[in-house]
Design a protein around this motif. Sequence first.
Motif, PDB file in Angstrom:
ATOM      1  N   GLN A 146      39.177  35.895  40.542  1.00  0.00           N
ATOM      2  CA  GLN A 146      39.731  34.906  41.470  1.00  0.00           C
ATOM      3  C   GLN A 146      41.025  34.274  40.954  1.00  0.00           C
ATOM      4  OE1 GLN A 146      38.323  34.645  44.450  1.00  0.00           O
ATOM      5  NE2 GLN A 146      36.779  36.123  43.729  1.00  0.00           N
ATOM      6  N   SER A 147      41.385  34.573  39.700  1.00  0.00           N
ATOM      7  CA  SER A 147      42.567  33.933  39.117  1.00  0.00           C
ATOM      8  C   SER A 147      43.855  34.505  39.730  1.00  0.00           C
ATOM      9  CB  SER A 147      42.593  34.140  37.604  1.00  0.00           C
ATOM     10  OG  SER A 147      42.837  35.498  37.289  1.00  0.00           O
ATOM     11  N   TRP A 196      45.379  37.605  37.886  1.00  0.00           N
ATOM     12  CA  TRP A 196      44.707  38.886  38.118  1.00  0.00           C
ATOM     13  C   TRP A 196      45.251  39.567  39.364  1.00  0.00           C
ATOM     14  CZ3 TRP A 196      41.637  42.135  35.491  1.00  0.00           C
ATOM     15  CH2 TRP A 196      40.943  43.123  36.197  1.00  0.00           C
ATOM     16  N   ARG A 229      35.215  34.698  37.884  1.00  0.00           N
ATOM     17  CA  ARG A 229      36.307  33.722  37.777  1.00  0.00           C
ATOM     18  C   ARG A 229      37.628  34.430  37.485  1.00  0.00           C
ATOM     19  NH1 ARG A 229      38.773  31.168  33.864  1.00  0.00           N
ATOM     20  NH2 ARG A 229      37.364  31.986  32.264  1.00  0.00           N
ATOM     21  N   LEU A 230      37.562  35.466  36.647  1.00  0.00           N
ATOM     22  CA  LEU A 230      38.766  36.241  36.330  1.00  0.00           C
ATOM     23  C   LEU A 230      39.343  36.888  37.582  1.00  0.00           C
ATOM     24  CD1 LEU A 230      40.679  37.634  34.216  1.00  0.00           C
ATOM     25  CD2 LEU A 230      38.972  39.464  34.090  1.00  0.00           C
ATOM     26  N   GLU A 287      43.969  34.982  29.880  1.00  0.00           N
ATOM     27  CA  GLU A 287      44.488  35.435  31.163  1.00  0.00           C
ATOM     28  C   GLU A 287      46.014  35.504  31.170  1.00  0.00           C
ATOM     29  OE1 GLU A 287      42.987  33.084  34.361  1.00  0.00           O
ATOM     30  OE2 GLU A 287      40.908  33.274  33.712  1.00  0.00           O
TER      31      GLU A 287
END
Length: 320
Positions: free
Chosen positions: A276-277, A280, A273-274, A246
């Motif tokens: 929500q990072s 991102w 999950r990506l 990420e």
Amino acid sequence: MKKHRGKQRILWVGSFLLLLIISACSTSNATSNVSDKQKEESEKTVQYKTITGEQVEIPADPKRVVYIGQTIGDFLAMGIPVVGNNLPKDTPSYYEGKFEGIVDVGNPGDLETILTLKPDLIINGYYKAEAEHNEALSKIATTIPYNPALPYTERVKEMGNIFGKQKEAAQLIAKFEAQSQEMFDKLQLAEGETATVFYQLGKTLYVMGDRSFGAIIYGENGFAVPPAVQKSIIDVEGVSFVTISEEVLSKFAGDHLFVLVQDDDESKTAADRLLQSPIWGTLPAVKKGNVYFISNEWNTDNLLALEQLFKELPQWMKRP
């Protein structure tokens, strides 16, 4: 008079039977000649230079082909008589109803199964990874190396050379290039507008190069390639994708993001999950809404999928 007529009948019947015998012999000889001719034609060979530079003899008109590789759609689209392939387990929509008569030989190709199919030509896309297996295949039938990772234009040309279909190959390439041009005309991209293909497989995130789906979006009329994708993938021989974390998303992310997600729980969870990072959410493409989630079945440029892809992609991007 009656005796005379009886003799005439006997002569007539005899002549008729003789004609039948002669006709039957002629038919038998003709059938035999046709059969011999077909056999002779099937046994004809031509010289072929493989992608590894070897000169080999292959059937001029193969009737029973076993293809071990991921681009079975190319063979179906070109009307190649494939009798065996390592068929995909989860059948994409564009393959529906297309595998009738093709036996699944598994990965990298079960030798006993292939032997029972009596192929006259084997095309092996796994020749590098399975050298010993490739040698075993060559004892069943003439086996030639093949690279299914090439862009579709190069694959189609190679298939044209293998099967003596150079004209048909050129026509197919021209057809799909015209459809590609029509698609990008609809998209109306600005000069230098970039795109990136991410692929979530399990817990691992990949950045894809100019193969499979990448072969569709990049090119002369397509999206520009982000510099990091060009340097880390496309310019490196033998590399089609790289794994990333990420932390380096912004380095690879272009003006548009195509996100392919494998259809399983682990991949979907990792993709969620990506999204929500915090990183991102900072990407310019995300802020502008230029993110398109696509089923992993479209990570391909095989010929059966292409026609649909050229129509689907503008709709994914909500372009007319």
